[in-house]
Design an enzyme around this catalytic site. Sequence first.
Site, short mmCIF file in Angstrom:
data_model
loop_
_atom_site.label_atom_id
_atom_site.label_comp_id
_atom_site.label_asym_id
_atom_site.label_seq_id
_atom_site.Cartn_x
_atom_site.Cartn_y
_atom_site.Cartn_z
N GLU A 41 -77.42 12.24 40.99
CA GLU A 41 -76.68 11.33 41.87
C GLU A 41 -76.39 10.03 41.11
OE1 GLU A 41 -79.82 12.04 42.33
OE2 GLU A 41 -80.01 13.45 43.97
N ASP A 55 -51.82 -4.71 10.39
CA ASP A 55 -50.84 -5.63 9.80
C ASP A 55 -51.61 -6.61 8.94
OD1 ASP A 55 -48.70 -4.73 11.24
OD2 ASP A 55 -49.00 -6.13 12.89
N ASP A 80 -47.06 -6.06 16.45
CA ASP A 80 -46.66 -7.20 17.25
C ASP A 80 -45.18 -7.20 17.60
OD1 ASP A 80 -45.85 -7.67 14.69
OD2 ASP A 80 -47.15 -9.40 14.34
N ASP A 94 -42.60 -1.98 16.89
CA ASP A 94 -43.94 -1.41 16.68
C ASP A 94 -44.36 -0.52 17.84
OD1 ASP A 94 -44.52 -2.48 14.20
OD2 ASP A 94 -45.23 -4.37 15.03
N ASN A 121 -86.92 14.02 35.92
CA ASN A 121 -86.78 15.33 36.56
C ASN A 121 -87.95 16.24 36.24
OD1 ASN A 121 -84.39 14.45 37.51
ND2 ASN A 121 -83.11 15.79 36.27
N THR A 145 -86.77 4.49 43.02
CA THR A 145 -87.38 3.71 41.94
C THR A 145 -86.61 3.81 40.62
OG1 THR A 145 -88.81 5.57 41.42
CG2 THR A 145 -89.68 3.93 42.93
N ASP A 146 -85.96 4.95 40.37
CA ASP A 146 -85.29 5.14 39.07
C ASP A 146 -84.00 4.35 38.92
OD1 ASP A 146 -86.88 6.63 37.53
OD2 ASP A 146 -85.71 8.48 37.62
P1 ATP Z 1 -47.03 -8.03 8.62
O1 ATP Z 1 -46.20 -6.79 8.69
O2 ATP Z 1 -48.30 -7.83 7.92
O3 ATP Z 1 -47.17 -8.79 9.90
P2 ATP Z 1 -44.90 -9.72 7.67
O4 ATP Z 1 -44.93 -10.91 8.57
O5 ATP Z 1 -44.57 -10.01 6.23
O6 ATP Z 1 -46.28 -8.99 7.58
P3 ATP Z 1 -42.56 -8.82 9.03
O7 ATP Z 1 -42.71 -9.75 10.17
O8 ATP Z 1 -42.06 -7.45 9.25
O9 ATP Z 1 -43.92 -8.65 8.27
O10 ATP Z 1 -41.62 -9.55 7.99
C1 ATP Z 1 -41.17 -8.86 6.84
C2 ATP Z 1 -40.62 -9.84 5.87
O11 ATP Z 1 -39.46 -10.46 6.42
C3 ATP Z 1 -41.55 -10.99 5.53
O12 ATP Z 1 -42.43 -10.67 4.49
C4 ATP Z 1 -40.58 -12.09 5.14
O13 ATP Z 1 -40.21 -11.95 3.78
C5 ATP Z 1 -39.36 -11.80 6.01
N1 ATP Z 1 -39.33 -12.67 7.18
C6 ATP Z 1 -40.33 -12.90 8.06
N2 ATP Z 1 -39.96 -13.73 9.03
C7 ATP Z 1 -38.67 -14.05 8.77
C8 ATP Z 1 -37.68 -14.88 9.42
N3 ATP Z 1 -37.95 -15.55 10.54
N4 ATP Z 1 -36.47 -14.97 8.85
C9 ATP Z 1 -36.18 -14.28 7.76
N5 ATP Z 1 -37.05 -13.51 7.10
C10 ATP Z 1 -38.27 -13.39 7.58
#
Ligand code: ATP
Length: 921
Positions: free
Chosen positions: A289, A331, A643, A647, A709, A742-743
């Site tokens: 139970e 990442d 993120d 993804d 038991n 008790t248990d």
């Molecule tokens: P992770 O994948 O580990 O989060 P990351 O941030 O490098 O790393 P992405 O966000 O995919 O990965 O970005 C890939 C690349 O794009 C980056 O390494 C950078 O050179 C370029 N990048 C990131 N942000 C911008 C931005 N706002 N505008 C232009 N280029 C960007």
Amino acid sequence: MSQPTNDVAAQLEIPQLEQQLQTSVTTGLDTQTAQKRFQTDGANVIESGQHTNRLLDFLQNFTSLMACLLWVSGLIAMVSGTVELGIAIWAVNIINGLFSYWEAHAAKKATDALSKMLPTTVNVLRDGHQQAILVQNVVPGDVVEIQAGDAVPADARVLSAANLQIDESSLTGESVPVAKKSTYQHGDGKFSITNIIYAGTVVTTGTAQAVVLATGMQTEFGKIAHLTEAQSSMVSPLTNELNRLTRQLSVIALLIGLGFFILAIFFVHYPVAKAFIFALGMIVAFIPEGLLPTVTLSLARGTQEMAKKHALLKSLNSVETLGETSVICSDKTGTLTQNQMTVTHLWLPAEEFTVTGTGYFNNGQIQFQKEPVKLAQHPDLNRLLDIALLNNDTQVVSEADGKQAPKILGTPTEAGLCIVTAKAGLNLPERQQAAPRLTELPFDSDRKRMTTIQKQTNAPDLIYVKGALSTMLPVCDRILDGNQVRPLTAADQQRLQQANQDYAAQGLRSLAFAYREATDADQGKYAISTAEQHLIFVGLAVMQDPPRPEIYQAVQKCQNAHIKIIMVTGDSALTAKSIAVKIGIVSDQARVITGEELAQLSDAQLQAAVKNEVIFARVAPADKYRIVSMCQANGEIVASTGDGVNDAPALKRANIGIAMGLNGTDVAKQAADMILTDDNFASIVAAIEVGRTVYKNIQKFLTYIFTSNVGEAFPSLLFLASGGLIPLPLTVMQILTVDLGTDMLPALGLGAEPSEPGVMNQPPRARTAHLLTPGIIWKSFGYYGLLGALISTGGYFFVNWQFGFPQVPLASTGKVYAMATTMTLAAIVFSQIANVLNCRTETTSLFRVGVFSNHRIISGIIFEILLLAFLAYTPGVQSLFGTAPLNGLDWLFLACIPVPLVLLEEARKWFVRRRAARIKN
Ligand code: ATP
């Protein structure tokens, strides 16, 4: 204010719309009006259509197989003359049902509380300022800013849009994203208005500004929410296993009961009714139970524990999967590193600048230097900084009181750029006025570039581009060098690749900048395929993103726990490897596979590659899905972080999808099973530790309840084996007392046991492993159980001995009999005290974790002793339970029981530890 319908609002001119909604698209609502609207329109939340039937939920606790068995047993007991027993069995069933309900309720409350811990915010324009507010506070008339990865917070009319695509599958079932823009067009179907976006849908690409038309239940999604089918909740393998176990044990209990029933008739010549009552005791003893709800409660406790460690789980099932995790695909940026991008160098073909000063991005705080560092006046540098300034989506928000440092809303990469332009003394509003942004081609992780188009007076538009060097070089054919634009030669390419590699080898990451003036060929229309072509390369901004300080220890923990970490990053190969080696994820020999190489690998090759040390760099989110799948094909249980909007497939595919709570998109959060409130890799490891602990605690709990038991069954076996010569040492009512009285509380205490040292020094549990291992069966039924049984019957004989046994026969009625059976019961309780303490650790000494360190167990022990005393000393209760007061000697006997039991187990644990140490050496 009369709210126009979506159809009407879509066709209104902006001034009319502003009038209808009583708002301004340039300054947004003022706070006061917004608050008033919140009062009248209510919170912007969609109430789910699933209304649970509370009564049904409640009644379910009284209708399980076990409960039904107890109802029938009680009834038969009443009919066959033992009314008190029947009532007691029913009472116990009711108490057990209430308890189960309470536990399930507590578990639900705990998980509900978790979902409230992750507020989602949206950027709105209020009082003329951009600010992030809770989505639930959005009201009609609010002007919201949305971008790729955001969930659309409410029904809204698009005011301006850049490359906006929306996934409306939640409304239309159509999974191909649809383009939305600021102009009105009406296609076929209700949701095909081009300038209306709907709550419940998500932005897949682009950015937009929109004015809210309807919120909460007034939105189209809200209207159909109550129609949506209740999602069938997935039953986890653990729940399945527990269901199976409970069923099997109930059947076993019935069979044992039947066996005892037959034996009682033939061996002891009991009448049928009496034999039945006797057998009933066995059935009750063996039915587990409270097992299911108690396990649910420990899972819920596990999720609370994880929440304290910054990991929010969406379902209890994930607790168990986390404990099995054997690979983490992580990442780099922000998860393994701090995501505090500090620009350290600016590299130009003619010169390299080192950026000094302490300005850095930290939790939205910007720390400007008192005196901005004066970077030498240099036309090339000015161009680079101008791109960094204007091709940048961050917003610097100063607090009204001016006391706090200004905040930056935006990504750390762009915040880093924003700071360096501030250090250089550039003025954003001035430049925005001189060259306002006409439109943009937003960043995405596949293309790894971002473009803005800046309008100039009396000059062609400027195309400003920034991105990863590897994706920028192919679109550049000229270079800015010493204020001169000349063709980009192979030698230039080699030079800047070399510079980039030198930075990457130090773990630094660089972003490339390029531009050109718009030509007639662009015709004022800007698409990725045309605008991002024939660019003039300007230079690199080099950034430092140090590893998180706690990462080294977390990585070490993973290695001890045989959990493999695979870095999957969009960053460059060299930067990725340099960081991975630095924090100890891989050795220098590790293979780095780039996105391009990955595309060439067959599934079989990739499957083989992920068995070894490997890093994936410059990959696109779609590659992550493939990597996760191939790890799974190798039999791994994979946790994967993500993120971005793209993804989501990988997060769904992984056994545990982990989204970032701080910098993750709504789409990633929706797809994930777990959300990290601090985006920190170390929190994943902490959550895995909790997952492992919860599973171990459930096993400890099982060991504990099964042990008693044996103690409950053994006296009856003795009675049968002696053909009734030994009067029953434990009555049916007393069996009920142990099992359901008790248990219970000490068992619950085991669910709250903290991690045992060493839980992260073992390999992950195999997916196929059963909850009930041979070790547990032996420990509970064989070793602990048999010892407890011998001690409890020892207690029975001890009382009889005090009254002249063996000279006088064993008492079968009267006070001595009652005292003897009470002593059996008490001896079981005291053996279980030792048992619960012994179960707390598998191999670690109890004295190391502290005898009193789990206060739930200690209160459980106090409770069971008080309950025992209550049964033995309360006059009315005595006759019901067949108990009698015990004397001083009896209590002394009882007090001595736990000591040898604990010491014996300590000796066993010591041997196990010694053997393990020997094997290790
Ligand atoms: P992770 O994948 O580990 O989060 P990351 O941030 O490098 O790393 P992405 O966000 O995919 O990965 O970005 C890939 C690349 O794009 C980056 O390494 C950078 O050179 C370029 N990048 C990131 N942000 C911008 C931005 N706002 N505008 C232009 N280029 C960007």
